[in-house]
Scaffold this motif. Structure first.
Motif, PDB file in Angstrom:
ATOM      1  N   VAL A  32      45.387  49.829  47.973  1.00 17.00           N
ATOM      2  CA  VAL A  32      44.934  49.072  48.003  1.00 17.00           C
ATOM      3  C   VAL A  32      44.883  47.702  48.415  1.00 17.00           C
ATOM      4  N   TRP A  34      45.016  43.577  50.043  1.00 16.92           N
ATOM      5  CA  TRP A  34      44.776  42.053  49.397  1.00 16.92           C
ATOM      6  C   TRP A  34      44.717  41.207  51.003  1.00 16.92           C
ATOM      7  N   TRP A  61      39.473  40.262  51.605  1.00 21.70           N
ATOM      8  CA  TRP A  61      39.486  41.640  52.082  1.00 21.70           C
ATOM      9  C   TRP A  61      40.460  42.565  51.371  1.00 21.70           C
ATOM     10  N   TYR A  63      41.846  46.300  51.419  1.00 16.00           N
ATOM     11  CA  TYR A  63      41.850  47.243  52.636  1.00 16.00           C
ATOM     12  C   TYR A  63      43.192  48.931  51.963  1.00 16.00           C
ATOM     13  N   LYS A  68      39.813  51.830  55.366  1.00 16.12           N
ATOM     14  CA  LYS A  68      38.227  51.318  55.263  1.00 16.12           C
ATOM     15  C   LYS A  68      38.589  50.086  54.465  1.00 16.12           C
ATOM     16  N   TRP A  69      37.653  49.087  54.253  1.00 20.36           N
ATOM     17  CA  TRP A  69      37.670  48.309  54.290  1.00 20.36           C
ATOM     18  C   TRP A  69      36.380  47.812  53.280  1.00 20.36           C
TER      19      TRP A  69
END
Length: 80
Positions: A32, A34, A61, A63, A68-69
Motif C-alpha cells: 500500500v 500513501w 489516499w 493506493y 484500487k484506492w
C-alpha cells in the motif's frame, strides 16, 4: 481495499495511524502506498501514520498495487 477510518480529526502537531487492508485477504497485491493531497495540512508516512502540520482539510489516499484506492478526509484544528 478498506481503510480503518474515512474521516480523521487531528490537533496541530498530533499524529494518528490509519490501517489499510487489502481484500480479498488472500490477495498477492500486498503493498500500500500513501499520499496526502496537501502536505501543508497533513503528512502521511509509508505506514499510514498521519500528522497534522497545518490548519485545514485535505485527503489522504491509500493506493494498492492493483490500482484500487481509498481516501481518508483529514481535518486539522488550529494549534495552541
Amino acid at each position: 481495499m478498506n481503510v480503518s477510518d474515512k474521516k480523521l480529526s487531528l490537533q496541530f502537531g498530533a499524529s494518528d495511524g490509519v490501517a489499510a487492508t487489502l481484500a480479498p485477504s488472500d490477495t498477492t497485491e500486498g503493498t500500500v502506498t500513501w499520499a496526502s493531497s496537501n502536505t501543508a495540512v497533513a503528512t502521511v508516512s509509508k505506514k499510514g501514520v498521519i500528522k497534522g502540520v497545518g490548519k485545514g482539510k485535505c485527503s489522504v489516499w491509500a493506493y494498492a498495487q492493483d490500482g484500487k484506492w481509498k481516501a481518508v478526509t483529514v481535518t486539522v484544528a488550529a494549534g495552541k
